[in-house]
Design an enzyme around this catalytic site. Structure first.
Site, PDB file in Angstrom:
ATOM      1  N   LYS A 169      -5.628 -10.385  -6.225  1.00 37.71           N
ATOM      2  CA  LYS A 169      -6.890 -10.732  -5.592  1.00 37.71           C
ATOM      3  C   LYS A 169      -7.903  -9.878  -5.742  1.00 37.71           C
ATOM      4  O   LYS A 169      -7.617  -8.809  -5.938  1.00 37.71           O
ATOM      5  CB  LYS A 169      -6.413 -11.004  -4.102  1.00 37.71           C
ATOM      6  CG  LYS A 169      -6.186  -9.884  -3.321  1.00 37.71           C
ATOM      7  CD  LYS A 169      -6.401  -9.685  -1.853  1.00 37.71           C
ATOM      8  CE  LYS A 169      -6.032  -8.220  -1.606  1.00 37.71           C
ATOM      9  NZ  LYS A 169      -6.141  -7.833  -0.194  1.00 37.71           N
ATOM     10  N   LYS A 207       0.894  -1.344  -0.019  1.00 34.92           N
ATOM     11  CA  LYS A 207       0.074  -0.173   0.016  1.00 34.92           C
ATOM     12  C   LYS A 207       0.785   1.279   0.036  1.00 34.92           C
ATOM     13  O   LYS A 207       0.513   2.213  -0.597  1.00 34.92           O
ATOM     14  CB  LYS A 207      -0.951  -0.208   0.992  1.00 34.92           C
ATOM     15  CG  LYS A 207      -2.133  -1.120   1.016  1.00 34.92           C
ATOM     16  CD  LYS A 207      -3.073  -0.599   2.244  1.00 34.92           C
ATOM     17  CE  LYS A 207      -4.346  -1.466   2.054  1.00 34.92           C
ATOM     18  NZ  LYS A 207      -5.237  -1.507   3.288  1.00 34.92           N
ATOM     19  N   LYS A 225     -10.942  -4.026  -2.938  1.00 34.30           N
ATOM     20  CA  LYS A 225     -11.924  -3.071  -2.850  1.00 34.30           C
ATOM     21  C   LYS A 225     -11.039  -1.708  -3.352  1.00 34.30           C
ATOM     22  O   LYS A 225     -11.711  -1.149  -4.198  1.00 34.30           O
ATOM     23  CB  LYS A 225     -12.051  -2.620  -1.364  1.00 34.30           C
ATOM     24  CG  LYS A 225     -12.783  -3.341  -0.464  1.00 34.30           C
ATOM     25  CD  LYS A 225     -13.115  -2.853   0.878  1.00 34.30           C
ATOM     26  CE  LYS A 225     -13.708  -3.894   1.797  1.00 34.30           C
ATOM     27  NZ  LYS A 225     -13.500  -3.725   3.192  1.00 34.30           N
TER      28      LYS A 225
END
Ligand code: TYM
Length: 341
Positions: free
Chosen positions: A196, A114, A199
């Site tokens: 994967k 991230k 969101k």
């Protein structure tokens, strides 16, 4: 004392809750409620670790609570609350920060991923797993049902708990276990079955099935799902077959069938087009009643507030004494304690 296991799990409220969240986590929370002592949390403080629009965050936090209820979380069997309603989480996180080495946080895969994608990284993003450790530890959770991607964070939670217990020479924290489902633990993106379903990518059309997508949107995403140039509809470890494998995996997770039963269901299918539409259909039918219940709950804000206030009171009654005891163990003076203990 009850010998039922204590379960804690959480989910971030920020938009785009998807089929991976449902199959990897929420569905399993709902399924085992009667056997366990359960606490489920909408982790709004975690969402603040990346910039948020305040109005949207507020809306999505309520919407997530409604979605969990719609997915079958039963307030009569489980405590359901919003993380920021129980101040022990933020308070206890500070205490845990003071026993957690910086290096442990810097090596977290999710932090590395991230932070690499952002120009300015907030301190909260680094500290995120410590807040999560507190969520679990303040409830003496034995089990933490999560998808594959959260396993490392639960392992860190174990390390922090063990370190605290060793430093203060007592079995104060329960050492929790991650519970990863055999099926559905890692649902992959429909547009790219090598990453994967997530969101943060779910705004991209065709990547994810979002829990509140319309039947048309769901069908669109499945029809566009990436497969391969072959025709065989079977489970396989071949990387070229990752797309078909993901579609079959979703079908298996939803229907509860074995691999052989799933393959038998598609024995007469006319190619991948047929497979995609039939997987879309079972997903649409699974989500239909959840979406209807979600709408009802969002239309009755007073009832939702009542459930969340009750959940917060139940959670506070567990977490605050645990954090107070931690303060005492760590040498802080508790207010009103004449001998300072
Ligand atoms: P979050 O909000 O990203 O995801 C919620 C749950 O969904 C699972 N999940 C998936 N499972 C299968 N396939 C996927 N593609 C997929 N994507 C997500 C996640 O593993 C998770 O179980 N840090 C946590 C929230 C949290 C928490 C906690 C969890 C905060 N405190 C304490 C457990 C215990 C998170 O961001 O999950």
């Amino acid at each position: 004392m009850s010998d039922r296991k204590r379960v804690f799990s959480g989910i971030q409220p920020t938009g785009n809750t998807h089929l991976g969240n449902y199959l990897g986590a929420v569905r399993n929370w709902a399924a085992r409620q009667a056997e366990k002592i359960n606490t489920f949390c909408v982790v709004d403080l975690h969402s603040l670790t990346v910039p948020q629009d305040p109005e949207q965050l507020r809306h999505e936090t309520r919407s997530m609570a409604a979605l969990l209820l719609a997915c079958g979380i039963d307030p009569a069997q489980s405590t359901l609350f919003i993380q920021s309603h129980v101040t022990a989480h933020a308070e206890g996180c500070w205490l845990l920060n003071c026993v957690t080495p910086l290096g442990w946080l810097q090596r977290m895969t999710q932090f590395k991923d991230k932070s690499a994608r952002q120009e300015s990284v907030l301190t909260g993003l680094l500290d995120y797993p410590v807040l999560m450790a507190g969520d679990i530890l303040f409830y003496d959770a034995d089990e933490v049902p999560v998808g594959e991607d959260q396993k490392q964070h639960v392992e860190l939670t174990r390390d922090i708990a063990q370190r605290f217990n060793a430093l203060y020479e007592q079995e104060f924290f329960v050492i929790p276990q991650p519970i990863i489902p055999e099926v559905g633990a890692r649902v992959m993106g429909l547009d790219d079955p090598t990453v994967k379903m997530s969101k943060s990518l779910a705004d991209k059309r065709g990547h994810a099935v979002r829990m509140l997508d319309t039947p048309d949107e769901i069908l669109y995403s499945f029809k566009r799902a990436v497969t391969d140039s072959g025709r065989e509809i079977a489970f396989s470890n071949d990387p070229d077959k990752a797309g078909v494998n993901n579609l079959l995996g979703i079908y298996r997770a939803i229907t509860g069938q074995s691999n052989a039963e799933v393959e038998a269901d598609f024995a007469n299918a006319r190619g991948y087009g047929d497979l995609k539409v039939r997987v879309a259909e079972v997903v649409i039918e699974t989500l239909r009643p959840i979406q209807a219940r979600h709408r009802e709950l969002m239309d009755d804000p007073a009832e939702l507030d009542r459930i969340l206030a009750h959940g917060a009171a139940q959670a506070r009654a567990v977490a605050q004494p645990k954090v107070d005891e931690m303060k005492r163990i760590m040498g802080l003076v508790l207010p009103g304690a004449a001998d300072g203990r």
